[in-house]
Design a protein around this motif. Sequence first.
Motif, PDB file in Angstrom:
ATOM      1  N   PRO A   1       0.805  -1.233   0.000  1.00 52.71           N
ATOM      2  CA  PRO A   1       0.000   0.000   0.000  1.00 52.71           C
ATOM      3  C   PRO A   1       0.833   1.275   0.000  1.00 52.71           C
ATOM      4  O   PRO A   1       0.737   2.104   0.906  1.00 52.71           O
ATOM      5  CB  PRO A   1      -0.825  -0.132   1.285  1.00 52.71           C
ATOM      6  CG  PRO A   1       0.034  -0.926   2.200  1.00 52.71           C
ATOM      7  CD  PRO A   1       0.777  -1.888   1.332  1.00 52.71           C
ATOM      8  N   GLU A   2       1.648   1.448  -1.038  1.00 54.96           N
ATOM      9  CA  GLU A   2       2.513   2.620  -1.125  1.00 54.96           C
ATOM     10  C   GLU A   2       1.857   3.716  -1.968  1.00 54.96           C
ATOM     11  O   GLU A   2       1.541   3.498  -3.142  1.00 54.96           O
ATOM     12  CB  GLU A   2       3.853   2.247  -1.750  1.00 54.96           C
ATOM     13  CG  GLU A   2       4.721   1.340  -0.896  1.00 54.96           C
ATOM     14  CD  GLU A   2       5.296   2.055   0.320  1.00 54.96           C
ATOM     15  OE1 GLU A   2       5.272   3.294   0.357  1.00 54.96           O
ATOM     16  OE2 GLU A   2       5.759   1.346   1.239  1.00 54.96           O
ATOM     17  N   VAL A   3       1.661   4.887  -1.354  1.00 54.50           N
ATOM     18  CA  VAL A   3       1.074   6.009  -2.078  1.00 54.50           C
ATOM     19  C   VAL A   3       1.888   7.276  -1.840  1.00 54.50           C
ATOM     20  O   VAL A   3       2.568   7.415  -0.822  1.00 54.50           O
ATOM     21  CB  VAL A   3      -0.396   6.269  -1.656  1.00 54.50           C
ATOM     22  CG1 VAL A   3      -1.249   5.035  -1.833  1.00 54.50           C
ATOM     23  CG2 VAL A   3      -0.475   6.777  -0.223  1.00 54.50           C
ATOM     24  N   LYS A   4       1.808   8.171  -2.788  1.00 54.11           N
ATOM     25  CA  LYS A   4       2.312   9.526  -2.623  1.00 54.11           C
ATOM     26  C   LYS A   4       1.115  10.443  -2.821  1.00 54.11           C
ATOM     27  O   LYS A   4       0.461  10.406  -3.865  1.00 54.11           O
ATOM     28  CB  LYS A   4       3.402   9.849  -3.643  1.00 54.11           C
ATOM     29  CG  LYS A   4       3.883  11.300  -3.566  1.00 54.11           C
ATOM     30  CD  LYS A   4       4.929  11.595  -4.639  1.00 54.11           C
ATOM     31  CE  LYS A   4       5.341  13.061  -4.604  1.00 54.11           C
ATOM     32  NZ  LYS A   4       6.318  13.385  -5.679  1.00 54.11           N
ATOM     33  N   THR A   5       0.813  11.249  -1.806  1.00 55.13           N
ATOM     34  CA  THR A   5      -0.365  12.115  -1.854  1.00 55.13           C
ATOM     35  C   THR A   5       0.040  13.544  -2.169  1.00 55.13           C
ATOM     36  O   THR A   5       0.841  14.149  -1.451  1.00 55.13           O
ATOM     37  CB  THR A   5      -1.125  12.094  -0.512  1.00 55.13           C
ATOM     38  OG1 THR A   5      -1.542  10.755  -0.233  1.00 55.13           O
ATOM     39  CG2 THR A   5      -2.351  12.993  -0.571  1.00 55.13           C
ATOM     40  N   THR A   6      -0.513  14.073  -3.240  1.00 54.83           N
ATOM     41  CA  THR A   6      -0.334  15.469  -3.594  1.00 54.83           C
ATOM     42  C   THR A   6      -1.594  16.216  -3.189  1.00 54.83           C
ATOM     43  O   THR A   6      -2.693  15.889  -3.655  1.00 54.83           O
ATOM     44  CB  THR A   6      -0.095  15.630  -5.105  1.00 54.83           C
ATOM     45  OG1 THR A   6       1.065  14.891  -5.477  1.00 54.83           O
ATOM     46  CG2 THR A   6       0.091  17.093  -5.474  1.00 54.83           C
ATOM     47  N   THR A   7      -1.473  17.193  -2.315  1.00 57.69           N
ATOM     48  CA  THR A   7      -2.651  17.946  -1.882  1.00 57.69           C
ATOM     49  C   THR A   7      -3.094  18.862  -3.019  1.00 57.69           C
ATOM     50  O   THR A   7      -2.290  19.583  -3.608  1.00 57.69           O
ATOM     51  CB  THR A   7      -2.362  18.777  -0.624  1.00 57.69           C
ATOM     52  OG1 THR A   7      -1.244  19.631  -0.865  1.00 57.69           O
ATOM     53  CG2 THR A   7      -2.040  17.875   0.553  1.00 57.69           C
TER      54      THR A   7
END
Length: 321
Positions: A123-129
Amino acid sequence: MSLMHTSFTRRRAAALTVTALAVALAATGCGDGDSSAPALPGKPGAGADGVIAQSVYDAAPVASDADIPAGSTMAEIRKRGYLNIGGSLDAPLLAQQNPVTGTIEGFDADMAKLLAKYIIGKPEVKTTTIGTQTREALLQAKSVDVVFQTYTITPQRATQIAFAGPYLTSGLAVAVRKDDTSIKSVKDLAGKNVIVGANTPAVTALPTAAPGSKQIAFGTDPQAVQALLQKRGDAYVQDFTLLASDAKSNPGMKVVGEPFTTEAYGIGLNREDAQFKEFVNNWLKKIQADGTWAKVWEGTLGSVVEGGKPTPPAIGSVEGS
């Protein structure tokens, strides 16, 4: 999400000073679900304080190699090693950055991590606001792979981007004080004093849904919550996801029943990638069928809602999906 809901979200975010500090420290964040606490008895999806259990991630499905053709968006994401999502960090129970662990927690955040696990195996994510006004442009430019941000499916938006889902249904719902056992749904509001937000959909929906109810209007969500807690009304009717966030911050209130109007949320995708949309929709069907969706609900939004878990919305059931 409606403009009314967006304005309330901004007011709520201003009040969350600890979370705002965390956002100021990092414009983007990564989360893998590893910090989730053990499941609590009676709540299959729940860990501690609205965080889903690690066992939910462990049991979640992973796509086979045959489901990820060479050259596809899914293959690119698997090779990269993380899913790039557009979302929020300031929405309790949906996508809020934990100021202690730095992880992003909530229904939207956990769904994104589970999609990442399906593609990558972890479950690897990168979140961009992102802001609501930039979602379509970012998807069109492929600056993000997906958007998880209570993104209401509309035919107009579907001319610019694609929607997988719907994956969650919101709408107007009912909140009462924690010790109130007499009101269980909107049907019980007939003849009651009901708090509403001025100029919100509740104003026009209540006369039909609860005949004889008397409305007491307030200009902001915090004012309406305070009025409910101070017993200046019997119930508060507002958008479900906003009420769930309010209940998270105010233990003296709870949400009862299910939404009695419908607003369907979809996963935003690039409109030119029909293969990726089909893939994400197939994933949604899998996690609905195997109970994963229900466990995420129970561990996040369901942690402040009285009553059973809802039935997940049918994929492709809304115009524009």
